[in-house]
Design a protein around this motif. Structure first.
Motif, PDB file in Angstrom:
ATOM      1  N   ARG A  15       0.892  -1.106   0.069  1.00 48.76           N
ATOM      2  CA  ARG A  15      -0.059   0.021  -0.031  1.00 48.76           C
ATOM      3  C   ARG A  15       0.825   1.113  -0.031  1.00 48.76           C
ATOM      4  NH1 ARG A  15      -5.029   0.857   4.078  1.00 48.76           N
ATOM      5  NH2 ARG A  15      -5.946  -0.805   2.746  1.00 48.76           N
ATOM      6  N   ARG A  16       2.116   1.036   0.656  1.00 46.95           N
ATOM      7  CA  ARG A  16       2.873   2.278   0.634  1.00 46.95           C
ATOM      8  C   ARG A  16       3.468   2.487  -0.620  1.00 46.95           C
ATOM      9  NH1 ARG A  16       4.403   0.335   5.920  1.00 46.95           N
ATOM     10  NH2 ARG A  16       6.176  -0.968   5.053  1.00 46.95           N
ATOM     11  N   ARG A  17       3.728   1.405  -1.468  1.00 52.95           N
ATOM     12  CA  ARG A  17       4.167   1.642  -2.770  1.00 52.95           C
ATOM     13  C   ARG A  17       3.272   2.259  -3.502  1.00 52.95           C
ATOM     14  NH1 ARG A  17       7.084  -1.521  -6.898  1.00 52.95           N
ATOM     15  NH2 ARG A  17       7.773  -2.913  -5.463  1.00 52.95           N
ATOM     16  N   ARG A  18       1.880   2.228  -3.529  1.00 50.67           N
ATOM     17  CA  ARG A  18       0.794   2.653  -4.301  1.00 50.67           C
ATOM     18  C   ARG A  18       0.664   4.053  -3.976  1.00 50.67           C
ATOM     19  NH1 ARG A  18      -4.112  -1.932  -3.832  1.00 50.67           N
ATOM     20  NH2 ARG A  18      -3.226  -3.427  -5.640  1.00 50.67           N
ATOM     21  N   ALA A  19       0.886   4.264  -2.762  1.00 54.09           N
ATOM     22  CA  ALA A  19       0.623   5.606  -2.171  1.00 54.09           C
ATOM     23  C   ALA A  19       1.689   6.457  -2.716  1.00 54.09           C
ATOM     24  CB  ALA A  19       0.755   5.857  -0.810  1.00 54.09           C
ATOM     25  N   SER A  20       3.020   5.877  -3.196  1.00 55.33           N
ATOM     26  CA  SER A  20       3.854   6.804  -3.488  1.00 55.33           C
ATOM     27  C   SER A  20       4.030   7.006  -4.930  1.00 55.33           C
ATOM     28  CB  SER A  20       5.156   6.088  -3.059  1.00 55.33           C
ATOM     29  OG  SER A  20       5.378   4.990  -3.840  1.00 55.33           O
ATOM     30  N   GLY A  21       2.951   6.454  -5.558  1.00 54.19           N
ATOM     31  CA  GLY A  21       2.643   6.541  -7.277  1.00 54.19           C
ATOM     32  C   GLY A  21       3.434   5.328  -7.790  1.00 54.19           C
ATOM     33  N   ARG A  22       3.827   4.376  -7.092  1.00 53.87           N
ATOM     34  CA  ARG A  22       4.632   3.217  -7.754  1.00 53.87           C
ATOM     35  C   ARG A  22       3.863   2.060  -7.752  1.00 53.87           C
ATOM     36  NH1 ARG A  22      10.451   3.205  -5.475  1.00 53.87           N
ATOM     37  NH2 ARG A  22       9.368   3.999  -3.503  1.00 53.87           N
ATOM     38  N   GLY A  23       2.424   2.096  -7.611  1.00 49.38           N
ATOM     39  CA  GLY A  23       1.575   0.881  -7.632  1.00 49.38           C
ATOM     40  C   GLY A  23       1.425  -0.071  -8.607  1.00 49.38           C
ATOM     41  N   PHE A  24       1.086  -1.417  -8.358  1.00 50.20           N
ATOM     42  CA  PHE A  24       0.684  -2.115  -9.364  1.00 50.20           C
ATOM     43  C   PHE A  24      -0.702  -2.927  -8.817  1.00 50.20           C
ATOM     44  CE2 PHE A  24       5.149  -1.674  -9.730  1.00 50.20           C
ATOM     45  CZ  PHE A  24       5.350  -1.430 -11.193  1.00 50.20           C
ATOM     46  N   SER A  25      -1.250  -3.844  -9.640  1.00 52.49           N
ATOM     47  CA  SER A  25      -2.213  -4.431  -9.050  1.00 52.49           C
ATOM     48  C   SER A  25      -2.199  -5.534  -7.969  1.00 52.49           C
ATOM     49  CB  SER A  25      -3.166  -4.946 -10.563  1.00 52.49           C
ATOM     50  OG  SER A  25      -2.494  -6.164 -10.892  1.00 52.49           O
ATOM     51  N   THR A  26      -3.024  -6.051  -7.631  1.00 47.43           N
ATOM     52  CA  THR A  26      -2.896  -7.045  -6.484  1.00 47.43           C
ATOM     53  C   THR A  26      -2.460  -8.210  -7.155  1.00 47.43           C
ATOM     54  OG1 THR A  26      -4.680  -6.050  -5.243  1.00 47.43           O
ATOM     55  CG2 THR A  26      -4.201  -8.461  -4.966  1.00 47.43           C
ATOM     56  N   VAL A  27      -3.315  -8.837  -8.381  1.00 52.75           N
ATOM     57  CA  VAL A  27      -2.884  -9.779  -9.146  1.00 52.75           C
ATOM     58  C   VAL A  27      -1.210  -9.817  -9.581  1.00 52.75           C
ATOM     59  CG1 VAL A  27      -5.021 -10.613  -9.434  1.00 52.75           C
ATOM     60  CG2 VAL A  27      -3.889  -9.353 -11.247  1.00 52.75           C
ATOM     61  N   THR A  28      -0.858  -8.689 -10.001  1.00 48.55           N
ATOM     62  CA  THR A  28       0.400  -8.557 -10.487  1.00 48.55           C
ATOM     63  C   THR A  28       1.549  -8.654  -9.383  1.00 48.55           C
ATOM     64  OG1 THR A  28      -0.077  -6.983 -12.144  1.00 48.55           O
ATOM     65  CG2 THR A  28       2.197  -6.865 -11.489  1.00 48.55           C
ATOM     66  N   HIS A  29       1.126  -8.206  -8.220  1.00 51.39           N
ATOM     67  CA  HIS A  29       2.109  -8.599  -7.078  1.00 51.39           C
ATOM     68  C   HIS A  29       2.203 -10.012  -6.767  1.00 51.39           C
ATOM     69  CE1 HIS A  29       3.578  -4.645  -5.887  1.00 51.39           C
ATOM     70  NE2 HIS A  29       2.530  -4.025  -5.879  1.00 51.39           N
ATOM     71  N   VAL A  30       0.924 -10.651  -6.954  1.00 56.68           N
ATOM     72  CA  VAL A  30       0.936 -12.172  -6.537  1.00 56.68           C
ATOM     73  C   VAL A  30       1.860 -12.907  -7.557  1.00 56.68           C
ATOM     74  CG1 VAL A  30      -0.589 -14.063  -6.243  1.00 56.68           C
ATOM     75  CG2 VAL A  30      -1.105 -11.544  -4.944  1.00 56.68           C
ATOM     76  N   LEU A  31       1.610 -12.593  -8.889  1.00 58.09           N
ATOM     77  CA  LEU A  31       2.068 -13.360  -9.946  1.00 58.09           C
ATOM     78  C   LEU A  31       3.563 -13.260  -9.805  1.00 58.09           C
ATOM     79  CD1 LEU A  31      -0.408 -12.431 -12.868  1.00 58.09           C
ATOM     80  CD2 LEU A  31       0.074 -14.493 -12.347  1.00 58.09           C
ATOM     81  N   HIS A  32       3.989 -12.085  -9.727  1.00 57.33           N
ATOM     82  CA  HIS A  32       5.521 -11.640  -9.559  1.00 57.33           C
ATOM     83  C   HIS A  32       6.015 -12.354  -8.064  1.00 57.33           C
ATOM     84  CE1 HIS A  32       8.970  -9.162  -8.185  1.00 57.33           C
ATOM     85  NE2 HIS A  32       9.100  -9.208  -9.642  1.00 57.33           N
TER      86      HIS A  32
END
Length: 287
Positions: free
Chosen positions: A40-57
């Motif tokens: 969530r901090r990544r998203r708040a800083s403007g570097r967010g990716f989708s939930t499924v993207t994080h899980v796939l990675h």
């Protein structure tokens, strides 16, 4: 009372054939919770990716180290197991095809070396594409057009080949209902490991003996007990959890005003998961 009986829709034939084949699986289910604060901090800083993207990675990197789980089985008098070097993720989408709402899947290959940016681009490609014309879904469309008796035979011929399975079925699967108020669910995706994702929502957690509120993802794992045992599956789930919780992207702590609330994150999860916001039936939403 009126009753309408009609033929099984062509657009859902692939789902019927898949479920018939999935009966051979021996699924066992595990689940855990993932602290989503770092992401969530990544998203708040403007570097967010989708939930499924994080899980796939994260899952791809874990499975690259667990070839026992990155595998497939072929039944018969002499059962065989294939171990795969490439980690290919099967991802499901809720789409509309010929005016009918259907579940379609695609396989993202070589995820063990793909960056978050590359995975996100692939997810968005399928999120935004029209399955009626996309070349990636040409085989599914052709399957729907085959005669009723020939179609299941053709499906089995393609999906059961151990050599072709990484490209046709993937080596693991991810499916998400996080764009809806679903906390968690278990699904068998036709692979040895299937990950089911619910929503990210604020829950009480204990840190240093104190109860705090943090965004949490329910992460569910189904594994085929014919291929691996519970200890191996538990290791995979634990390591995926560890990778996700360590993934803060190096972001500094944002101010309270910059960090999205659980309600805001949940409302946007449909878009973040490669889907569109909740709309009346007939729109394209990610599953």
């Amino acid at each position: 009372m009126g009753i309408r009986i009609e033929a099984f829709p062509r657009e859902r034939r692939h789902t019927l054939y898949f479920l018939d084949q999935a009966r051979a699986f021996a699924p066992v289910f595990l689940d855990t919770e993932v602290d989503w604060s770092g992401i969530r901090r990544r998203r708040a800083s403007g570097r967010g990716f989708s939930t499924v993207t994080h899980v796939l990675h994260a899952a791809a990197r874990v499975l690259a180290e667990h070839l026992e789980a990155n595998s497939a089985i072929a039944r018969g008098l002499r059962p065989k197991v294939a171990r795969y070097d490439s980690v290919n993720g099967k991802l499901t989408f809720d789409k509309v095809l010929n005016g009918r709402r259907v579940v379609l899947s695609t396989v993202l290959e070589g995820l063990q070396t793909a960056s978050l940016e590359e995975i996100q681009e692939r997810v968005e490609h399928f999120r935004d594409g029209d399955p009626a014309v996309m070349p990636e879904f040409a085989r599914v469309r052709a399957l729907h057009g085959l005669p009723r008796l020939a179609a299941p035979v053709a499906y089995r011929a393609v999906s059961r080949s151990l050599r072709r399975r990484p490209q046709t079925m993937g080596t693991f699967a991810v499916t998400s209902l996080g764009h809806r108020p679903v906390d968690g669910f278990h699904s068998v995706g036709g692979t040895t490991i299937t990950l089911g994702l619910g929503r990210v929502t604020d829950r009480p957690v204990v840190r240093g003996g104190r109860v705090e509120v943090a965004p949490v993802l329910r992460l569910n794992l189904a594994f085929d007990h014919r291929v691996i045992d519970g200890a191996e599956a538990a290791d995979v789930l634990a390591e995926i959890k560890e990778r996700l919780e360590a993934d803060d992207g190096g972001a500094a702590e944002p101010t309270a005003a910059a960090e999205p609330t659980a309600a805001e994150e949940s409302a946007g999860e449909g878009r973040a998961n490669g889907t569109r916001p909740a709309e009346p039936r007939g729109t394209e939403e990610h599953r």
